[in-house]
Design an enzyme around this catalytic site. Structure first.
Site, PDB file in Angstrom:
ATOM      1  N   ALA A   7       7.016  21.800   2.535  1.00 31.04           N
ATOM      2  CA  ALA A   7       7.576  22.284   1.268  1.00 31.04           C
ATOM      3  C   ALA A   7       8.350  23.579   1.422  1.00 31.04           C
ATOM      4  CB  ALA A   7       6.454  22.474   0.250  1.00 31.04           C
ATOM      5  N   ALA A  48      -8.078  23.209 -16.015  1.00 33.90           N
ATOM      6  CA  ALA A  48      -8.636  23.108 -17.364  1.00 33.90           C
ATOM      7  C   ALA A  48      -9.346  21.769 -17.502  1.00 33.90           C
ATOM      8  CB  ALA A  48      -7.514  23.215 -18.406  1.00 33.90           C
ATOM      9  N   VAL A  62       3.344   4.961 -11.393  1.00 31.64           N
ATOM     10  CA  VAL A  62       3.566   3.548 -11.056  1.00 31.64           C
ATOM     11  C   VAL A  62       3.093   3.283  -9.630  1.00 31.64           C
ATOM     12  CG1 VAL A  62       5.249   1.684 -10.823  1.00 31.64           C
ATOM     13  CG2 VAL A  62       5.579   3.440 -12.579  1.00 31.64           C
ATOM     14  N   LYS A  74       3.855   0.231 -16.646  1.00 36.62           N
ATOM     15  CA  LYS A  74       4.523   0.524 -15.372  1.00 36.62           C
ATOM     16  C   LYS A  74       5.845  -0.237 -15.264  1.00 36.62           C
ATOM     17  CE  LYS A  74       0.003   1.311 -13.243  1.00 36.62           C
ATOM     18  NZ  LYS A  74      -1.146   0.577 -12.672  1.00 36.62           N
TER      19      LYS A  74
END
Lengths: 445, 445
Positions: free
Chosen positions: A33, A43, A132, A205
């Site tokens: 990255a 949370a 998907v 999907k």
């Protein structure tokens, strides 16, 4: 530099997968990255469970809006599911200028237009590879990999629960109700399996794929949705006699009149690869006018496979935020300054160091003791035998002696050890021709 | 806005595919990329052939350096092949500040390190999706789709010529030499097939994948390369008896000691999907620690499949040059202002308009005339029958009459017509139970 700060809304099965994979593979992910990626805050209504998963590694809060309001958070990952509060929180995160990653197909299939519009206006990314086919990078393939094509049709096994049930019905000749109970016991089907077995999940999907393939908005309300509850074992058997398998397919197809968008049980020729996708696995066939037929196969659900897709989206967004534009995606996947030197840490091994299993064919004299000698040499080299096939003697040698083929499959062995053993075996007077050796790959994990 | 200007170096099989697909799908490609993409200039030694392909649509030159020197050209596509002049021209294009797209696996497997370094220094992209497995977006899957994973191994059928030969050897029980000649006659093997049948081409591709998977430089010189020339029909037969197929696999695997990088014939369990990849098709299995096993399948060569990959790279680069960063890749693949309104141009069709084929199961009275009535109604509705299966009568009704299952497969039919015909058939007194209707998808084009 400070890692990209991620806030997780919901830490159930997928969320804990995201947390664990990001921890385990943090070095590789940072090298790919161009910057570290860190779950800074989680949370969940069940704060105790959340704390048990993340330990001291992330802050745990009970209120998702604390994450959305936190100016340090770069990306919000929504893993709550459903159309209700998830929609509200995603829209609020976008309004707060956060990039959003979500695995929520129901949300996007129904409210995608509103969400993508809000994101475009705010200049943030909404990424949803995990929505998907779980870990299979099918969104990326459709959106980027096949962008040259006029997509003509897509047909996918995109619900693992129903594919597991259909596989079991066929394998065992059992009826739907019986197999559903078994699937629930094994955890392949939920206590309330309606969305899966009625085809709703697959239709969500298929709706998302139809939009990406054809440049139309998501239109779940137009999808034809039919599940597998009415399928009988008899039809599966008849189909088989005719050369077909029955699969629940999500189909979307371009025609002159418009787009077909439908989910229903389908007969598929048994010789197609997709007909042989068994158990809870997913596969999507995409037919483009230039590329022809392509297929993408893998795990469509589960903690780490889904996490794989969520994190791929996090890496995409990080590369976008971080890297200089020309190298957003490094040519060799890893940022170039992190490429290892040739030989360093991960050298390419000489063939003698490779570990694999083997098929051996030996032309041997058909006489007592040959087999014992051959297997003795293999055992002495620490090579264990998986299977053997001895042909009947089929040829008469010069002095009335007979010859035969001896076929041996071995377990995993260092190639160097195999080389040494074969040299010895080749030297036996009862081994009458050069030994054939072909490597064997199980490809099962 | 002026379309992105592309210069093509070499316009043979792949080059003409790139030209044709860009022409045919220009509207969709522009909607996806955010800007038109145009072949402005083609360099080929055979300028007459080049002119015959591109007509008035592009300038034709004999000297590739004219393209490299042309300040209007944004992207240079290298389709010359080989390590010689191609290397020189790619380095010159990079030095001239052009982005480069190439399908040249030999070049990248051997000189990749030099080329990627030059591109990084100049701030341009070198893209090469077409270099591995043709139209299958495997580079993108490895580099972006699976970026969360520690890749553990890759095993691929990445040479169509050898897979065609092995498929034929198995199907027909013929020896290598015989099948090679046949493959050459059919155009599946080149006049000089050495690079294919000796495994060199597959090793180039495996080398590139190993670098992307593991963050190491390309190291073709370390690859173990073994072809299929020594395989005998006997071994293919024995393998089959043991439950295996023999495939030429390109394998790269991470181990504690280093990276395995090898191409050789391999036994693969017959039940694996990849074992069932036949003819000239390619497939790559990738195993990641999070995602598990995934598979990517499609055409690995040919004019338009390879062009599909080249153009996907052109779209990637155009999106990079063009779009605002947050929307480099639009969420639904097409730039959002080009998304069609729901219903406009490409409406989602009602189910009655869908065209597909059908499996029908009818419970009928086993008496004369039933079949004629059923087939008469189908014929009247314009529905033609593909196959029928009539079971022997298996049940005695109330008054000594017998019942049986009648199974019918139809050819393609409008669903609305089928609905009407089935309503009529259901009304026949000799049809004794609700008709079962399952759609059938051949998925063959």
């Amino acid at each position: 530099m400070k890692p990209i700060q991620v806030g997780l809304l919901g830490i159930g099965t997928v969320g804990s997968g995201v947390f664990n994979v990001l921890q385990r593979n943090q070095e590789e992910i940072r090298r790919r990255a161009g910057r570290g990626i860190e779950i800074a805050c989680v949370a969940d209504l069940d704060t105790a469970r959340a704390r048990a998963i993340v330990g001291e590694q992330a802050r745990v809060v009970g209120d998702a809006r604390e994450i959305i309001a936190n100016p340090d958070i770069d990306i919000v990952v929504e893993l709550i599911g459903g159309y209700g509060i998830a929609r509200q929180l995603v829209l609020e995160a976008i309004a707060a200028g956060k990039h959003v990653v979500t695995a929520n197909k129901a949300l996007l299939a129904v409210h995608g237009t509103e969400i993508f519009k809000a994101a475009a206006e705010k200049g943030v990314v909404v990424a949803f590879e995990a929505a998907v086919a779980g870990g299979i990078p099918i969104i990326k393939a459709l959106r980027e990999g096949l962008s040259a094509n006029q997509i003509q049709w897509i047909a996918g096994i995109i619900n693992g629960t129903t594919n597991f049930i259909l596989s079991e019905m066929r394998d065992k000749g059992l009826d739907f109700d019986v197999v559903l109970k078994e699937a629930q016991r094994l955890g392949y089907a939920e206590a309330d399996p309606t969305f899966d077995i009625e085809g709703v999940d697959a239709a969500h999907k298929a709706t998302i794929m139809s939009a990406i393939a054809f440049g139309i908005p998501v239109q779940f309300d137009k999808a034809h949705v039919e599940g597998i509850t009415k399928l009988s074992a008899a039809d599966i058997r008849y189909a088989e006699q005719l050369g077909y398998r029955i699969k629940l397919l999500g189909i979307t197809k371009r025609t002159d009149k418009g787009v077909e968008l439908r989910v229903h049980p389908s007969l598929v020729p048994a010789k197609r690869l997709i007909a042989n996708v068994e158990g809870a696995m997913n596969a999507v066939v995409v037919h483009g006018d230039a590329v022809g037929t392509t297929l993408y196969y893998g795990k469509g659900a589960g903690s780490e496979p889904t996490a794989s897709a969520v994190i791929a989206d996090l890496v995409d967004i990080t590369r976008l935020i971080e890297a200089d534009p020309a190298h957003r995606v490094p040519p060799l996947a890893f940022q170039s300054h992190t490429l290892r030197e040739a030989g360093q840490d991960l050298p390419v091994l000489p063939m003698a160091e490779v570990v694999t299993s083997y098929y051996l064919r030996l032309r041997v004299a058909d006489e007592a003791g040959v087999l014992a000698k051959v297997t003795g040499i293999l055992a002495g080299a620490g090579i264990s035998i998986d299977a053997m096939l001895q042909r009947e003697a089929d040829e008469v040698g010069g002095e009335g002696s007979t010859q035969t083929d001896l076929i041996i499959l071995t377990h995993d062995t260092r190639e160097g050890d195999m080389d040494a053993a074969l040299a010895q075996i080749q030297g036996l007077p009862t081994v009458l021709a050069p030994i054939t050796r072909i490597r064997k790959e199980e490809l099962n994990n």
